[in-house]
Scaffold this motif. Structure first.
Motif, PDB file in Angstrom:
ATOM      1  N   TRP A  46     -12.496   2.070  -3.207  1.00 36.18           N
ATOM      2  CA  TRP A  46     -13.021   1.421  -2.291  1.00 36.18           C
ATOM      3  C   TRP A  46     -14.420   2.236  -1.324  1.00 36.18           C
ATOM      4  CZ3 TRP A  46      -8.035   0.157   0.809  1.00 36.18           C
ATOM      5  CH2 TRP A  46      -7.236  -0.781   0.057  1.00 36.18           C
ATOM      6  N   SER A 135       4.143   2.952   1.091  1.00 33.26           N
ATOM      7  CA  SER A 135       2.899   2.231   1.477  1.00 33.26           C
ATOM      8  C   SER A 135       3.181   0.819   1.899  1.00 33.26           C
ATOM      9  CB  SER A 135       1.989   2.152   0.319  1.00 33.26           C
ATOM     10  OG  SER A 135       2.276   1.133  -0.771  1.00 33.26           O
ATOM     11  N   ASN A 140       5.479  -4.564   0.875  1.00 33.75           N
ATOM     12  CA  ASN A 140       5.261  -6.105   0.503  1.00 33.75           C
ATOM     13  C   ASN A 140       6.168  -6.502  -0.914  1.00 33.75           C
ATOM     14  OD1 ASN A 140       4.356  -6.928   3.087  1.00 33.75           O
ATOM     15  ND2 ASN A 140       2.313  -6.087   2.317  1.00 33.75           N
ATOM     16  N   HIS A 164      -2.681  -8.096   1.587  1.00 34.00           N
ATOM     17  CA  HIS A 164      -1.412  -7.644   1.782  1.00 34.00           C
ATOM     18  C   HIS A 164      -1.205  -6.410   1.048  1.00 34.00           C
ATOM     19  CE1 HIS A 164       0.161 -10.689   4.554  1.00 34.00           C
ATOM     20  NE2 HIS A 164      -0.482 -11.572   3.684  1.00 34.00           N
ATOM     21  N   GLY A 165      -2.513  -5.731   0.698  1.00 32.71           N
ATOM     22  CA  GLY A 165      -2.578  -4.282  -0.159  1.00 32.71           C
ATOM     23  C   GLY A 165      -2.689  -5.155  -1.707  1.00 32.71           C
ATOM     24  N   ASP A 255       4.036  -9.509   7.855  1.00 34.49           N
ATOM     25  CA  ASP A 255       3.564  -8.220   7.366  1.00 34.49           C
ATOM     26  C   ASP A 255       2.673  -7.784   8.735  1.00 34.49           C
ATOM     27  OD1 ASP A 255       1.775  -6.090   6.826  1.00 34.49           O
ATOM     28  OD2 ASP A 255       1.177  -7.066   4.972  1.00 34.49           O
TER      29      ASP A 255
HETATM   30  C1  LIG Z   1      -1.957  -6.558   6.403  1.00 36.48           C
HETATM   31  C2  LIG Z   1      -2.087  -5.459   5.480  1.00 36.48           C
HETATM   32  N1  LIG Z   1      -0.772  -5.230   4.623  1.00 36.48           N
HETATM   33  C3  LIG Z   1      -0.751  -4.507   3.627  1.00 36.48           C
HETATM   34  C4  LIG Z   1      -1.697  -3.603   3.341  1.00 36.48           C
HETATM   35  C5  LIG Z   1      -1.638  -2.676   2.186  1.00 36.48           C
HETATM   36  O1  LIG Z   1      -1.636  -1.255   2.857  1.00 36.48           O
HETATM   37  P1  LIG Z   1      -1.573  -0.114   1.929  1.00 36.48           P
HETATM   38  O2  LIG Z   1      -3.222  -0.095   1.021  1.00 36.48           O
HETATM   39  O3  LIG Z   1      -1.577   1.084   2.633  1.00 36.48           O
HETATM   40  O4  LIG Z   1      -0.513  -0.077   0.808  1.00 36.48           O
HETATM   41  C6  LIG Z   1      -3.035  -3.805   4.100  1.00 36.48           C
HETATM   42  C7  LIG Z   1      -3.822  -3.014   3.672  1.00 36.48           C
HETATM   43  O5  LIG Z   1      -5.222  -3.136   4.215  1.00 36.48           O
HETATM   44  C8  LIG Z   1      -3.124  -4.797   5.021  1.00 36.48           C
HETATM   45  O6  LIG Z   1      -4.289  -5.116   5.728  1.00 36.48           O
END
Ligand SMILES: Cc1ncc(COP(=O)(O)O)c(C=O)c1O
Length: 451
Positions: A46, A135, A140, A164-165, A255
């Motif tokens: 990214w 994470s 999730n 959501h990742g 989330d």
């Molecule tokens: C709402 C939401 N959930 C989960 C994630 C995942 O986070 P990570 O990449 O730290 O696992 C993100 C990442 O932007 C997010 O915006």
């Protein structure tokens, strides 16, 4: 309302690119060297999304500011896209990490911090039972797996333009009423309509239609969309979502990874939501890898009924480093001493000030844009009306204006998130930081319209 002169934007971007090159010679050299050993020339893909010819290389960060290797200072409104929302290197977290580091990082055994953090998460989000991950993605993933196991149903429902990742089931989008893989989805294991149904936020008939099949294990929703600008829910939307999930036997996963910006217990607390699971990551440990998922007493009972303890270590839930001592020390210090209830009051007041500043610039220049806020998180979108769903918000993105604004701000010492136009206030952000943004944003707008 004014129309934007496109050729003018192209010219301004070129000028800003030249300025960027002048200000970032050392970063430019380091970016060239990195191409020899790093895929795409960056440690994580990214990072190619930053404006300018390359990402800038950071020397150090403290509070809401950071300094790059060329000696430039920045106000950080991106804050690691929420990973740094507690401010960079908050002293209480630094001290706790240092203390714990001297006593061991990871043992796959619990310590007292775990219970303290579990209690604090229960106080904040109102669901009593917690597990830790490294994470938000993994939180999730775990919640989805439990939901499928408990309900014996295969599918999940997500909002259009959600993020959501890197959870396989969620990288989907609505296209002409059908669920398909989102553009750019790398190596999807199966076609997305086999695992997922996508509905627009605020479309209750659409959600009901997705649930009537009786095959949905869980709805995984952010309380407000935050990854395509901010899209807020209509009044009564969440109460109706809860009711539909209960009626059709689907579990509701909320989330809060980004929407914690609404307050110490995220939207769940601020809006009185009633989820079955809450998931979160990023800011919990001030950016030290940490995530968590919590569940209600009713879900805990179902989880216990479906647990095969003998095979717990290979069941697809957990991770060797999850809940490690360092991560928990960081979470305890950050929740207990940095991201406190009082800190949120101050951060949200700054969010209001930021929003007012941006609105003032937009209104006084008749720009066809608007600003939206969720607590201490603010976005500007390139359309006059507030978006009521993901598709409308996506239509308000602008591939030319985004890089122009991001580069203009960057060249004047302000960092926004590289994706859309998000600004976040930390406990260390000051009124002067916010006002400096308003001033630079006004200068950007004047250049754009040729004032
Ligand atoms: C709402 C939401 N959930 C989960 C994630 C995942 O986070 P990570 O990449 O730290 O696992 C993100 C990442 O932007 C997010 O915006």
């Amino acid at each position: 309302m004014r129309t934007i002169d496109r050729p003018r934007v192209a010219g301004l971007i070129e000028r800003e690119r030249a300025t960027f090159r002048q200000r970032h010679t050392r970063s430019g050299q380091l970016a060239e060297q990195a191409k020899r050993s790093l895929l795409f020339g960056v440690p994580m893909n990214w990072m190619t999304r930053w404006p300018g010819d390359h990402a800038i290389y950071v020397d150090r960060a403290a509070g809401a500011h950071f300094w790059d290797v060329d000696g430039n200072e920045f106000i950080d409104l991106c804050l690691g896209d929420t990973g740094g929302m507690a401010g960079h290197a908050p002293q209480a977290t630094v001290d706790a990490i240092a203390r714990q580091a001297g006593k061991g990082f990871t043992l796959m055994l619990p310590n007292e911090d775990a219970t303290w953090v579990g209690n604090e998460m229960a106080r904040r989000f109102g669901v009593p039972y917690w597990q830790f991950t490294l994470s938000a993605t993994d939180a999730n993933r775990c919640a989805i797996r439990w939901a499928r196991e408990i309900t014996r149903r295969p599918k999940i429902v997500v909002h259009n333009w959600c993020y959501h990742g890197t959870v396989d089931e969620t990288i989907a989008i609505l296209e002409n009423g059908r669920t398909v893989a989102r553009q750019g989805n790398i190596g999807k294991p199966v076609p997305l309509d086999q695992t997922t149904r996508v509905v627009e936020i605020n479309d209750l008939p659409g959600l009901e239609a997705a649930l009537t099949h009786g095959d949905v294990a869980a709805c995984l929703f952010e309380p407000a969309l935050t990854n395509i600008g901010i899209v807020l829910p209509d009044a009564g939307y969440h109460a109706a979502v809860r009711e539909l999930c209960t009626r059709y036997g689907a579990l509701l996963i909320i989330d809060e990874t980004h929407t914690i910006s609404a307050g110490p217990g995220g939207c769940t607390k601020a809006w009185g939501l009633d989820p079955d699971f809450v998931t979160i990551g990023k800011t919990l440990g001030a950016g030290i890898a940490s995530g968590a998922y919590g569940m209600t007493e009713r879900v805990r009972q179902m989880v216990y009924e479906h647990t095969d303890s003998k095979n717990a270590d290979v069941g697809g839930i957990g991770g060797t480093l999850a809940g490690n001592a360092l991560s928990l020390a960081a979470m305890r210090a950050t929740l207990g001493q940095v991201m406190t209830d009082e800190a949120f009051e101050q951060m949200i007041a700054l969010g209001e000030r930021f929003e007012q500043g941006v609105r003032g610039v937009i209104d006084s220049r008749w720009l066809p844009w608007h600003a939206v806020r969720l607590g201490c998180r603010v976005e500007y979108l390139f359309r006059p009306e507030v978006a009521s769903n993901g598709a409308e918000a996506a239509a308000g993105q602008d591939e030319r204006l985004d890089p122009y604004i991001h580069l203009y701000l960057l060249n004047r010492g302000i960092l926004m998130t590289p994706f859309h136009n998000m600004a976040l206030m930390s406990p260390a952000t000051t009124v002067a930081d916010v006002d400096r943004h308003t001033q630079v944003y006004a200068g950007m707008a004047d250049e754009l319209i040729g004032a």
